[in-house]
Motif scaffolding. Structure first.
Motif, short mmCIF file in Angstrom:
data_model
loop_
_atom_site.label_atom_id
_atom_site.label_comp_id
_atom_site.label_asym_id
_atom_site.label_seq_id
_atom_site.Cartn_x
_atom_site.Cartn_y
_atom_site.Cartn_z
N LYS A 1 -43.13 54.48 7.23
CA LYS A 1 -43.98 54.33 8.43
C LYS A 1 -44.33 52.86 8.69
N ASN A 2 -43.25 52.02 8.75
CA ASN A 2 -43.38 50.63 9.16
C ASN A 2 -42.38 50.37 10.28
N GLN A 3 -42.07 49.10 10.52
CA GLN A 3 -41.11 48.71 11.56
C GLN A 3 -40.03 47.81 10.98
N ILE A 4 -39.64 48.06 9.73
CA ILE A 4 -38.70 47.19 9.02
C ILE A 4 -37.32 47.36 9.65
N ARG A 5 -36.72 46.23 10.03
CA ARG A 5 -35.42 46.24 10.70
C ARG A 5 -34.27 45.96 9.75
N SER A 6 -34.54 45.25 8.66
CA SER A 6 -33.49 44.92 7.70
C SER A 6 -34.13 44.63 6.35
N LEU A 7 -33.35 44.85 5.30
CA LEU A 7 -33.79 44.55 3.94
C LEU A 7 -33.13 43.26 3.47
N PRO A 8 -33.74 42.55 2.53
CA PRO A 8 -33.13 41.31 2.03
C PRO A 8 -31.77 41.57 1.40
N LEU B 1 -38.18 54.89 2.48
CA LEU B 1 -38.04 54.08 3.69
C LEU B 1 -38.12 54.95 4.94
N TYR B 2 -38.86 56.02 4.85
CA TYR B 2 -38.99 56.97 5.95
C TYR B 2 -39.62 56.32 7.19
N ASN B 3 -39.02 56.61 8.36
CA ASN B 3 -39.56 56.21 9.66
C ASN B 3 -39.70 54.68 9.77
N ASN B 4 -38.53 54.00 9.70
CA ASN B 4 -38.46 52.56 9.94
C ASN B 4 -37.39 52.31 11.00
N SER B 5 -36.93 51.06 11.10
CA SER B 5 -35.94 50.68 12.12
C SER B 5 -34.66 50.15 11.49
N LEU B 6 -34.27 50.68 10.36
CA LEU B 6 -33.09 50.22 9.65
C LEU B 6 -31.82 50.81 10.26
N GLU B 7 -30.81 49.92 10.43
CA GLU B 7 -29.51 50.37 10.92
C GLU B 7 -28.45 50.37 9.82
N HIS B 8 -28.63 49.53 8.83
CA HIS B 8 -27.67 49.46 7.71
C HIS B 8 -28.42 48.99 6.47
N LEU B 9 -27.73 49.02 5.33
CA LEU B 9 -28.31 48.61 4.06
C LEU B 9 -27.48 47.50 3.45
N LEU C 1 -34.05 58.40 -2.65
CA LEU C 1 -33.94 57.51 -1.49
C LEU C 1 -34.16 58.35 -0.23
N ASP C 2 -35.20 57.97 0.56
CA ASP C 2 -35.53 58.69 1.79
C ASP C 2 -35.36 57.71 2.95
N LEU C 3 -34.34 57.97 3.79
CA LEU C 3 -34.07 57.15 4.97
C LEU C 3 -34.18 57.96 6.25
N LYS C 4 -34.91 59.05 6.20
CA LYS C 4 -35.09 59.89 7.38
C LYS C 4 -35.92 59.13 8.42
N GLY C 5 -35.53 59.28 9.70
CA GLY C 5 -36.27 58.63 10.79
C GLY C 5 -35.86 57.20 11.04
N ASN C 6 -34.64 56.78 10.56
CA ASN C 6 -34.12 55.44 10.80
C ASN C 6 -32.90 55.53 11.71
N PRO C 7 -32.72 54.58 12.63
CA PRO C 7 -31.55 54.59 13.52
C PRO C 7 -30.29 54.06 12.82
N LEU C 8 -29.85 54.73 11.79
CA LEU C 8 -28.69 54.27 11.02
C LEU C 8 -27.41 54.38 11.83
#
Length: 336
Positions: A72-79, A93-101, A114-121
């Motif tokens: 529940k943040n607005q993270i667009r990318s990880l380092p 990482l539920y409900n963020n703005s991640l497109e890739h890892l 690993l929870d990536l539900k709610g991300n525009p992957l």
């Protein structure tokens, strides 16, 4: 940090309890990495429900983290160096703005959730990660993501190495016609050598296949020759087993018969001794009570007083019955 957003300060010390640091619902736009790193016992960091867009450059210094909640943040990318968190087992990482890892996920060999539900992957990453709707899905997502990153990274490294080799070969080539002709000759030689090596490999493979076929044929012949012997051995073994069974049955029958005979002999001998003793007792009582009553009177004196009356009455009854029986036996049948 986004422009036009004020930095929120949080007292990290008040949010630390044992191994848990709870910074959720704090309107954070930047993570206080230095303050968190000062608490070396912290292994669970909760940064959920904030306004984070990035994790910052120094976030991967928190290598002691085992559980991390960034939902529940607005993270667009990880380092790119996110894989330095090698002790991480649980990542939300539920409900963020991640497109890739990042490919450094391949270093997270201990990741189990690993929870990536709610991300525009992207479709490729969405296919790898899956739905993440249940606990089992999240566990499988962690496994798939780490494996794919490991394999893709190895392929990427191999491609880069091949590109470096190709660029070095091209840099060593000359600019004139002579250099091009030499390169063409060199490539022709390389092709010829490759063809010769391929022919050698095929010849070796054919030889190996022929050897394997010969070995299989020999093994088949050996099996055919061995089969009758094995059947004879099996028949012998079965005959031996049957003989052993017959011997065991005969021994059990003989043992049972000997036991029965011994038991019948003991029963017969005990019955005979009982009959002899009974007759002897009857004879002694008869001699004492009817032939020598003095002896009976003397024996009565040795009987205790509490039992004397009972014994005398019983003996008297017995004497009367015996006399009646004897008198009936002695009288002729006409008088009866």
């Amino acid at each position: 940090m986004p422009k036009g957003v004020d930095k929120v300060k949080v007292n990290v010390k008040e949010r630390v309890k044992d191994e848990h640091c709870d910074l959720s619902l704090s309107e954070l736009t930047e993570i206080p990495v230095r303050e968190i790193a000062s608490f070396k016992r912290v292994t669970f960091l909760d940064l959920s429900s904030n306004r984070l867009v990035t994790l910052g450059r120094n976030f991967t210094t928190l290598t002691r983290l085992v559980k991390l909640d960034l939902s529940k943040n607005q993270i667009r990318s990880l380092p790119d160096d996110f894989g330095q968190l090698e002790h991480l087992r649980h990542l939300d990482l539920y409900n963020n703005s991640l497109e890739h890892l990042p490919l450094s996920f391949g270093r997270l060999s201990r990741l189990r959730y690993l929870d990536l539900k709610g991300n525009p992957l992207t479709p490729a990453w969405e296919k790898i990660v899956g739905r993440c709707s249940t606990l089992k899905d999240c566990q499988q997502a962690a496994k798939n993501t780490v494996n794919v990153c490991v394999n893709y990274k190895s392929e990427f490294i191999e491609r880069e190495r091949q590109q470096q080799v190709n660029t070095a070969q091209m840099a060593g080539a000359g600019d004139g016609d002579g250099s091009t002709s030499s390169n063409s000759n060199h490539s022709a030689v390389l092709k010829a050598n490759g063809a010769a090596e391929a022919n050698k490999k095929t010849n070796k493979a054919n030889k190996k296949s022929n050897k394997s076929k010969k070995a299989a044929g020999a093994a088949a012949e050996n099996e055919l020759t061995i089969k009758p012997v094995s059947t004879v051995a099996n028949t012998k073994a079965t005959n031996q087993k049957n003989n052993q069974k017959k011997k065991s049955t005969t021994t059990t029958t003989t043992n049972s018969s000997s036991w029965f005979t011994s038991l019948s002999g003991v029963a017969f001998s005990s019955l005979m001794t009982f009959m002899l003793l009974f007759l002897l007792n009857v004879l002694i009582i008869y001699m004492i009570m009817f032939k020598n009553p003095d002896i009976a009177d003397k024996l009565v004196e040795y009987i205790p007083h509490q039992y004397r009356d009972w014994i005398l009455t019983k003996t008297e009854i017995f004497r009367l019955r015996v006399t009646d029986w004897i008198s009936e036996f002695r009288t002729p049948p006409e008088e009866h």
